[in-house]
Design an enzyme around this catalytic site. Sequence first.
Site, PDB file in Angstrom:
ATOM      1  N   GLU A  34       0.893  -1.300   0.133  1.00 34.59           N
ATOM      2  CA  GLU A  34       0.053  -0.169  -0.045  1.00 34.59           C
ATOM      3  C   GLU A  34       0.785   1.309  -0.028  1.00 34.59           C
ATOM      4  O   GLU A  34       0.522   2.316  -0.704  1.00 34.59           O
ATOM      5  CB  GLU A  34      -0.873  -0.188   0.935  1.00 34.59           C
TER       6      GLU A  34
ATOM      7  N   ASP B  91      -2.187  -4.404   3.592  1.00 34.19           N
ATOM      8  CA  ASP B  91      -2.168  -4.582   5.266  1.00 34.19           C
ATOM      9  C   ASP B  91      -2.913  -5.705   5.685  1.00 34.19           C
ATOM     10  O   ASP B  91      -3.933  -6.391   4.805  1.00 34.19           O
ATOM     11  CB  ASP B  91      -2.686  -3.371   5.883  1.00 34.19           C
TER      12      ASP B  91
ATOM     13  N   ASP C  38      -5.374  -6.104   8.298  1.00 35.82           N
ATOM     14  CA  ASP C  38      -6.656  -5.963   8.335  1.00 35.82           C
ATOM     15  C   ASP C  38      -7.733  -6.173   7.209  1.00 35.82           C
ATOM     16  O   ASP C  38      -7.347  -6.463   6.175  1.00 35.82           O
ATOM     17  CB  ASP C  38      -7.035  -4.571   9.171  1.00 35.82           C
TER      18      ASP C  38
ATOM     19  N   GLU D 179      -9.508  -3.810   5.780  1.00 35.44           N
ATOM     20  CA  GLU D 179      -9.435  -2.898   4.880  1.00 35.44           C
ATOM     21  C   GLU D 179      -8.293  -3.426   3.899  1.00 35.44           C
ATOM     22  O   GLU D 179      -8.241  -3.254   2.536  1.00 35.44           O
ATOM     23  CB  GLU D 179      -9.230  -1.582   5.452  1.00 35.44           C
TER      24      GLU D 179
ATOM     25  N   TYR E 132       2.144  -3.892  13.114  1.00 32.03           N
ATOM     26  CA  TYR E 132       1.017  -3.267  12.720  1.00 32.03           C
ATOM     27  C   TYR E 132       0.389  -2.322  13.805  1.00 32.03           C
ATOM     28  O   TYR E 132      -0.049  -2.956  14.680  1.00 32.03           O
ATOM     29  CB  TYR E 132       0.201  -4.250  12.008  1.00 32.03           C
TER      30      TYR E 132
ATOM     31  N   ARG F  61      -2.846  -1.025  13.571  1.00 31.05           N
ATOM     32  CA  ARG F  61      -4.240  -1.256  13.658  1.00 31.05           C
ATOM     33  C   ARG F  61      -4.789  -2.479  14.351  1.00 31.05           C
ATOM     34  O   ARG F  61      -4.590  -3.440  13.445  1.00 31.05           O
ATOM     35  CB  ARG F  61      -5.053  -0.850  12.254  1.00 31.05           C
TER      36      ARG F  61
ATOM     37  N   HIS G 164      -2.947  -9.822  14.559  1.00 30.13           N
ATOM     38  CA  HIS G 164      -2.681 -11.258  15.620  1.00 30.13           C
ATOM     39  C   HIS G 164      -1.661 -10.759  16.872  1.00 30.13           C
ATOM     40  O   HIS G 164      -1.737 -11.550  17.500  1.00 30.13           O
ATOM     41  CB  HIS G 164      -1.638 -12.002  14.626  1.00 30.13           C
TER      42      HIS G 164
END
Length: 820
Positions: free
Chosen positions: A8, A81, A83, A85, A288, A290, A333
Amino acid sequence: MKNLVIVESPAKAKTIEQYLGKDFVVRSSYGHIRDLSKKGMGIDIANRFVPSYEVSPDKKKTVTELRKLAKEADAVWLATDEDREGEAIAWHLAEALNLDVMATKRIVFHEITKPAITQAVANPRQVDLNLVNAQQARRILDRVVGFELSPILWKKIRTGLSAGRVQSVAVRLIVEREREIDGFTPTSSFKVSGELYTLNAQGQPDETLPVKRLAAFDDEASAQAYLTSLTGATFSVAQLDQKPAKRSPKPPFTTSTLQQEASQKLGFSVKQTMVIAQRLYESGKITYMRTDSVNLSEVAIGQAKEVITKRFGANYSHPRRYKTKQADAQEAHEAIRPTDFTVTDVGGERNEQRLYQLIWARALASQMSEAELLRSQVDIAIAPSNNEVLVAKGEIVTFEGFMKVYNLEGQKDQDVLLPALTVGQTLQPGLLQAKQSFSRAPARYNEASLVRTLEEMGIGRPSTYAPTIDTIQQRGYVIKEDREGTPRAVRLLSWQAGQVKAETLEEITGSEKNKLFPTDIAGIVNDFLVKNFGQVLDFQFTAQVEAKFDEIAMGQQAWQDMLEDFYAKFHPNVELAETLSREEAGQARLLGNDPKTGKPMLVKIGRFGPFVQLGDGENDEKPTFASLKPGQKMDTIKLEEALELFKLPRTLGEMPEAYHATAADGTPFGVEQGQLIIAKQGPFGPYLEYGDKQFAPIKGYDPLSITLEEAVLVIEAKIQADADKIVRSFPGTDVKILKGRWGPYITDTVTKVNAKIAKDEDLMSLTLDECNARLAAAPPPKKRGRAAAPKKPAAKKTTAKPAAKKATGTTRSKKVTAKK
């Protein structure tokens, strides 16, 4: 080319490419590449919510380049990513690049380190369509709610408004809290505290013992009677109690707890925290950011143990495995932690280091031993007694444990030491006081406490909090600001050596820092939505919708079924709301009748904010209008306060002496003797009108009470400021060079277009042609009010009140408003 990896972020791409080697080319999609079409709703509701996606205009070049690279590659790896999204972005990439979504390799990693990247490449998987559908359902539902609610707000209340499933619930929380505060009536009580002294061998005061009475008195008379009763009493130690205690560390950060702690400890906004955390993640410094998991990997736990043992000793190490309380924690995770616990300095700018240090300390502390304490309580008997006691409390940290690294908010590592005491020991009284204290209204939300509340209620998810809080401020529903407190009288009773002294002190109450305040339009919109769309703004329902998304993500429910169930309940309310009048929707409130004329007086919301209307406009009689003063609210203004507003415009008198000032280029400014000075209230606040339609904003004074002498000072300061502002003008033109907040700039005083000037430029060498050229290339000035709002087909027709009706008095010319 053998392998194309798509991520991204371009910053992330550079780091990953270094780890993968020459057989891999890493490119960035720069975030989302597709979204719902902007032509209409972009959703075919009748055909079970089939979405119409289109490549974003600013991403067409990116998509073209990625398509070319994908055709040349032997294999394409989607490394967005981890998640939901990110999963949706991976699916959109596969669709836009004409890839077989089930055959394309999907890899995820929660940290950008070589071991994590290598492991991800060794264990690719397919795109998880359940996660994609959960994100797709969220996007479609939010588009439906916004697309159908916002035009109603435009037509029924005011142009430019918006509504959203999560943002409107957040606004509701803030509005309702403000109303709780407005309706709160403080009660007072008197709390007794003071000092006793131990005595040395000579019977003289030795060590100090701070004491307090646990129960407060309801009134001053009771507190005074109590203090008076202490005259002639003796004080002695009745009981000693010492107990060991422990304090445990908190789990490592999730997204919301990081946002809260960064706000409390570092003063960061939620948005600022996420921007900095994103940079730390992309540079490989943290995992990460989020996530709603408090879990740590076994590798991280092992490394933390090594670092703790080496730096502090084995007795400081206590490995823990936290479990996330939410059963639906699916976003990632691991908790947020450093990718390498041995690194304490990440370089970069100061705030990156501060946030990293906070993350490092919290994660490391979670793997450390409990802090050990010794808590003491002393009960002081008073003789003769009616079972009254005073209490002294102390706390000693006997083993720091995790507090060596991380102090929890409100838990200081400063010991509260009590002197050595024995039961029966006599103590000498010092100064004892009974101070009046007041109960407090519920605290206003700041960004951190709003995030905490949304999380506790199950509303939204880690990735939604920052954009939600940003949106409600951008939309004008909420203002984040500091506010000064107001003085309040406080009674203080002091007892010493058998004498009671009473005095009145002054304290400041109600001061606020970085708190979220609702605007008047927020209250209007909230009431309209709660009344007509109560289900959408219901806290439990909003949390249940999040649970439905989780079920979709786990493959337990079809996303179309969930949306159809929601829409069947939601859309009928949209159709009913279309039948409401603007008066019903605008929530006009009747304050009462004017005692002089008998006309009704109402408070309403208008283009520039709330205003009071005198008269209902019947029998062809035009109402008169007055803007509310700063600090007045639609919800709380009373008839008596509204009547005061109609005392404006208020003629203060004539200018006693002429006042003139001259700009550096010779431009004259001034007002002549004998000119009328009038105090008025306008859509942007109170101001003075003087001379030939000249205006000076009133700051620091009430327009209803400002004197002629004070007004003259305001006008003189305004004239001098106008003169000081001009650096240079060009005779015969409207072009000037002015001093601005950020330095000098070029302006056209008629078109209001501004152009920049470099800091090192010689202002006096700029020619008129050069200034005109820069003005021609400069962007047009931003429009205000209704003209600034984006146009939507559903909101072209409006019955909003004319701008003139918002001002004080019967009419107010547009020319005056513009100048003001």
